[in-house]
Design an enzyme around this catalytic site. Structure first.
Site, PDB file in Angstrom:
ATOM      1  N   CYS A   1       2.257  13.077   6.531  1.00 39.92           N
ATOM      2  CA  CYS A   1       0.957  13.287   7.150  1.00 39.92           C
ATOM      3  C   CYS A   1      -0.167  12.819   6.226  1.00 39.92           C
ATOM      4  O   CYS A   1      -0.673  13.566   5.409  1.00 39.92           O
ATOM      5  CB  CYS A   1       0.845  14.763   7.455  1.00 39.92           C
ATOM      6  SG  CYS A   1       0.167  15.028   9.066  1.00 39.92           S
ATOM      7  N   LYS A   2      -0.508  11.575   6.379  1.00 38.16           N
ATOM      8  CA  LYS A   2      -1.545  11.010   5.519  1.00 38.16           C
ATOM      9  C   LYS A   2      -2.928  11.397   6.027  1.00 38.16           C
ATOM     10  O   LYS A   2      -3.132  11.591   7.213  1.00 38.16           O
ATOM     11  CB  LYS A   2      -1.448   9.480   5.521  1.00 38.16           C
ATOM     12  CG  LYS A   2      -0.240   8.957   4.772  1.00 38.16           C
ATOM     13  CD  LYS A   2      -0.176   7.454   4.872  1.00 38.16           C
ATOM     14  CE  LYS A   2      -0.941   6.771   3.765  1.00 38.16           C
ATOM     15  NZ  LYS A   2      -0.135   6.519   2.575  1.00 38.16           N
TER      16      LYS A   2
ATOM     17  N   GLY B   1      -6.595  -0.278  -0.927  1.00 32.24           N
ATOM     18  CA  GLY B   1      -5.632  -0.535   0.137  1.00 32.24           C
ATOM     19  C   GLY B   1      -4.543  -1.509  -0.278  1.00 32.24           C
ATOM     20  O   GLY B   1      -3.666  -1.820   0.506  1.00 32.24           O
TER      21      GLY B   1
ATOM     22  N   ASP C   1      -1.070  -2.738  -1.842  1.00 32.29           N
ATOM     23  CA  ASP C   1       0.200  -2.018  -1.802  1.00 32.29           C
ATOM     24  C   ASP C   1       0.509  -1.370  -3.129  1.00 32.29           C
ATOM     25  O   ASP C   1       0.978  -0.254  -3.191  1.00 32.29           O
ATOM     26  CB  ASP C   1       1.327  -2.988  -1.431  1.00 32.29           C
ATOM     27  CG  ASP C   1       1.202  -3.445   0.001  1.00 32.29           C
ATOM     28  OD1 ASP C   1       1.109  -2.563   0.872  1.00 32.29           O
ATOM     29  OD2 ASP C   1       1.159  -4.652   0.237  1.00 32.29           O
TER      30      ASP C   1
ATOM     31  N   ASP D   1       4.159   7.214  -3.859  1.00 32.40           N
ATOM     32  CA  ASP D   1       4.208   7.625  -2.467  1.00 32.40           C
ATOM     33  C   ASP D   1       5.167   8.804  -2.342  1.00 32.40           C
ATOM     34  O   ASP D   1       6.203   8.845  -2.989  1.00 32.40           O
ATOM     35  CB  ASP D   1       4.692   6.469  -1.577  1.00 32.40           C
ATOM     36  CG  ASP D   1       4.174   6.603  -0.147  1.00 32.40           C
ATOM     37  OD1 ASP D   1       3.563   7.640   0.182  1.00 32.40           O
ATOM     38  OD2 ASP D   1       4.384   5.675   0.635  1.00 32.40           O
TER      39      ASP D   1
ATOM     40  N   ASP E   1       6.579  -0.686  -1.938  1.00 31.45           N
ATOM     41  CA  ASP E   1       5.258  -1.208  -2.322  1.00 31.45           C
ATOM     42  C   ASP E   1       5.348  -2.236  -3.444  1.00 31.45           C
ATOM     43  O   ASP E   1       4.514  -3.147  -3.527  1.00 31.45           O
ATOM     44  CB  ASP E   1       4.332  -0.061  -2.730  1.00 31.45           C
ATOM     45  CG  ASP E   1       3.801   0.704  -1.518  1.00 31.45           C
ATOM     46  OD1 ASP E   1       3.506   0.060  -0.494  1.00 31.45           O
ATOM     47  OD2 ASP E   1       3.684   1.932  -1.607  1.00 31.45           O
TER      48      ASP E   1
ATOM     49  N   GLY F   1      12.253  10.639 -14.909  1.00 32.16           N
ATOM     50  CA  GLY F   1      11.408  11.821 -15.054  1.00 32.16           C
ATOM     51  C   GLY F   1      10.811  12.181 -13.719  1.00 32.16           C
ATOM     52  O   GLY F   1      11.253  11.701 -12.676  1.00 32.16           O
TER      53      GLY F   1
ATOM     54  N   GLN G   1       8.199  15.388 -11.463  1.00 28.13           N
ATOM     55  CA  GLN G   1       7.611  16.724 -11.395  1.00 28.13           C
ATOM     56  C   GLN G   1       8.211  17.428 -10.191  1.00 28.13           C
ATOM     57  O   GLN G   1       8.368  16.833  -9.117  1.00 28.13           O
ATOM     58  CB  GLN G   1       6.082  16.607 -11.274  1.00 28.13           C
ATOM     59  CG  GLN G   1       5.355  17.827 -10.724  1.00 28.13           C
ATOM     60  CD  GLN G   1       5.126  18.930 -11.750  1.00 28.13           C
ATOM     61  OE1 GLN G   1       5.913  19.117 -12.672  1.00 28.13           O
ATOM     62  NE2 GLN G   1       4.056  19.672 -11.591  1.00 28.13           N
TER      63      GLN G   1
END
Lengths: 366, 366
Positions: free
Chosen positions: B23-24, B57, B59, B77, B100, B151, B153
């Site tokens: 949901c951008k 915008g 990529d 992303d 991307d 790595g 998060q």
């Protein structure tokens, strides 16, 4: 979730309410997962220096880039708001993600990608204002650090989020070895502990009277407001000067103190040392008044600050120095920044572990 | 949130329920924010080639690294689960973030940091299983692409999340210019559209009878199950081969199709072209049966697939080729991968914009 205070769950429609702590998956759960799924590359005593090890729990990833003698350092971190001001929150988010590069002795950041969530529970106009302020704070702080924000991802989420990925392309000659601590080294910490205790007490004070009641009489409004201000300033302070000076004073090991508390990160760092050493934490400098509440909150060990396990956000660097270099570092960083750093322990013979000495000495930092 | 289907909000305690779409924040809202807060570096016609422009915008981010003639490409992303299988979801998350880099003609990834959220509403044991499978899927796919996870998060969140940051250190000589499209070029798309329509219809079929009712009679269970399988396979397909071949066949411009739909990304790409061109989308290849539901859902333009605005996850590359190179590309990618690519439009004289030709031709892809 024992060492993690659950973020608020109520929909936030009327203000930018802080979410308490960057609620990380507990260290033990996470390490178990990662060890089963990913490859560990911790140092071995047989590794000849220079060794740039990549154990699970390293502050940042360090990879050969494919270009000869050029490495790529990268780190990602993001969390939920813990102060009310979205601009300041953006600054803290940037300070926090850059910190992992600095902890690895990397003082120049190539670029940062921003990770951002706008609250799906917020009205459009309010969300826009909050997002814009968070982006601005984040971007301003990255520029202050001499780098720039060049992209990112923005989503809706029930809870807002701020953070990013920081990267640096590093010629091999500029890499610092931080797995070289040895018996006799002194441990220094560059920021006081207790940021998340301060943030939580402040939240209790302003919006959680039931929780506030249990510490009334132990601390008071004035002390908590003061501690919250100190914590907010401290979390915005870049560890860049500390990183530059730790190289100048020939640090043997370093990490930054964040979600797993000073002891959690000391253990991570110890595990990555080439020699058989143990880190002993002999005293804990804490923002004044924060350590005494540990015994008074409903769940006795909720903060665990005195045990070295209270999560910090954007905490200081924990650095092992040769004993002769400590004074120079302490003096110079104070002159540069106006913040005191602290001797917190020493390196002894051991088995690549860390512990807090009992009874622990608490320094109330004013 | 018009072009964004809100993720489910119910606590998910008994299964790994997909959250619909990544949901951008809507494209217009986001671009306004970023333009006010960050610096744009779009191409100008006066820029001499080679120009590696960094418009908002783009990529991926492309930065001089500080090391002479070495650039750092990076992209981040992450999104919410949209298929039930956590392992497959991990694979899709990795495919999507790598895309991307491939869209920028960068076929070698130095390393990936993983971004992960475990649901705070899930019981511990279940969360562990889900996280472990997501990590494994993500890591396996990154390895399949010739890179590694080094790595990341991991946090708690009401909704699970998966994604990451992919980086590549690139010698200048290996950079591809993708702002060089010119009048007469042909636009090619390497995957069919409609992944999120398929995912949403599937969710309605299995757990949202009220929503399913409005498309019953227009489509049926068999068609939706088939489309969901095709979408799931398609989202796991790396765009790496497409990227290698687009360089071989001398592409003038390229982007990948994700959250803003084919038209949104075509507009982004057009804005970054050096010449005054416009991209005309003349036909839209869609997973069979997905385009016809557009007029039947309750909010008439909910999916907007026929208008080129339906969000895609891990979609294909949209590439502008010189007309003589199209056939070679189409043949070779089909031979390599067994998936068809499609001619979808052409480049005409214009003002750096893109539009969908009316009436649009829909190709039902079987």
């Amino acid at each position: 979730m024992k060492d993690c205070i659950p973020p608020l769950k109520e929909p936030k429609t009327s203000q930018f309410e802080p979410q308490s702590v960057g609620c990380k998956i507990p260290q033990v759960e996470l390490e178990g997962l990662l060890e089963r799924c990913l490859t560990d590359h911790s140092c071995q005593e047989s590794d000849p220096p220079p060794s740039f090890c990549q154990g699970i729990g390293s502050d940042c990833s360090l990879q050969p880039s494919g270009v000869p003698d050029v490495f790529l350092a990268s780190t990602t971190d993001f969390f939920y708001p813990l102060v009310e001001d979205p601009y300041v929150m953006g600054k803290i988010g940037a300070t926090n993600v850059l910190s992992d590069l600095y902890a690895a002795g990397i003082t120049s950041c190539t670029n940062v990608l921003m990770i951002l969530a706008g609250s799906s529970d917020m009205p459009l106009e309010e969300r826009r204002i909050v997002l814009e302020l968070m982006i601005k704070g984040f971007s301003d702080q990255v520029e202050k650090a001499g780098s720039k924000v060049t992209g990112g991802q923005t989503i809706f989420n029930p809870w807002p989020m701020i953070g990013g990925t920081a990267m640096s392309v590093v010629p091999k000659g500029e890499l610092v070895q931080l797995s070289e601590s040895q018996v006799g080294d002194i441990l220094v910490l560059t920021k006081p502990l207790g940021t998340q205790v301060a943030v939580n007490l402040h939240q209790w004070l302003v919006s959680k009277p039931d929780l506030w009641k249990q510490v009334e009489g132990v601390t008071d409004e004035g002390e908590v407001l003061w501690a919250y201000d100190v914590a907010t300033e401290s979390m915005q302070r870049l560890n860049r000067t500390a990183a530059i000076l730790m190289k100048k004073y020939n640090a043997h090991a370093a990490t930054d103190v964040t979600g797993f508390g000073i002891l959690g990160h000391a253990k991570n760092l110890a595990r990555q040392q080439r020699r058989h050493v143990t880190f002993v934490l002999e005293c804990l400098p804490c923002i004044k008044g924060m350590a005494k509440v540990d015994g008074w909150v409903r769940q006795g060990d909720r903060f665990q600050l005195r045990r070295g396990l209270s999560a910090e956000t954007s905490g200081g660097l924990l650095i092992a120095f040769p004993v002769d270099n400590v004074e120079g570092f302490l003096n110079e960083i104070y002159l540069e920044e106006g913040w005191r750093s602290f001797v917190v322990g020493r390196v002894v013979d051991g088995n690549r572990d860390a512990y807090v000495k009992e009874p622990i000495e608490i320094i109330d930092v004013e």
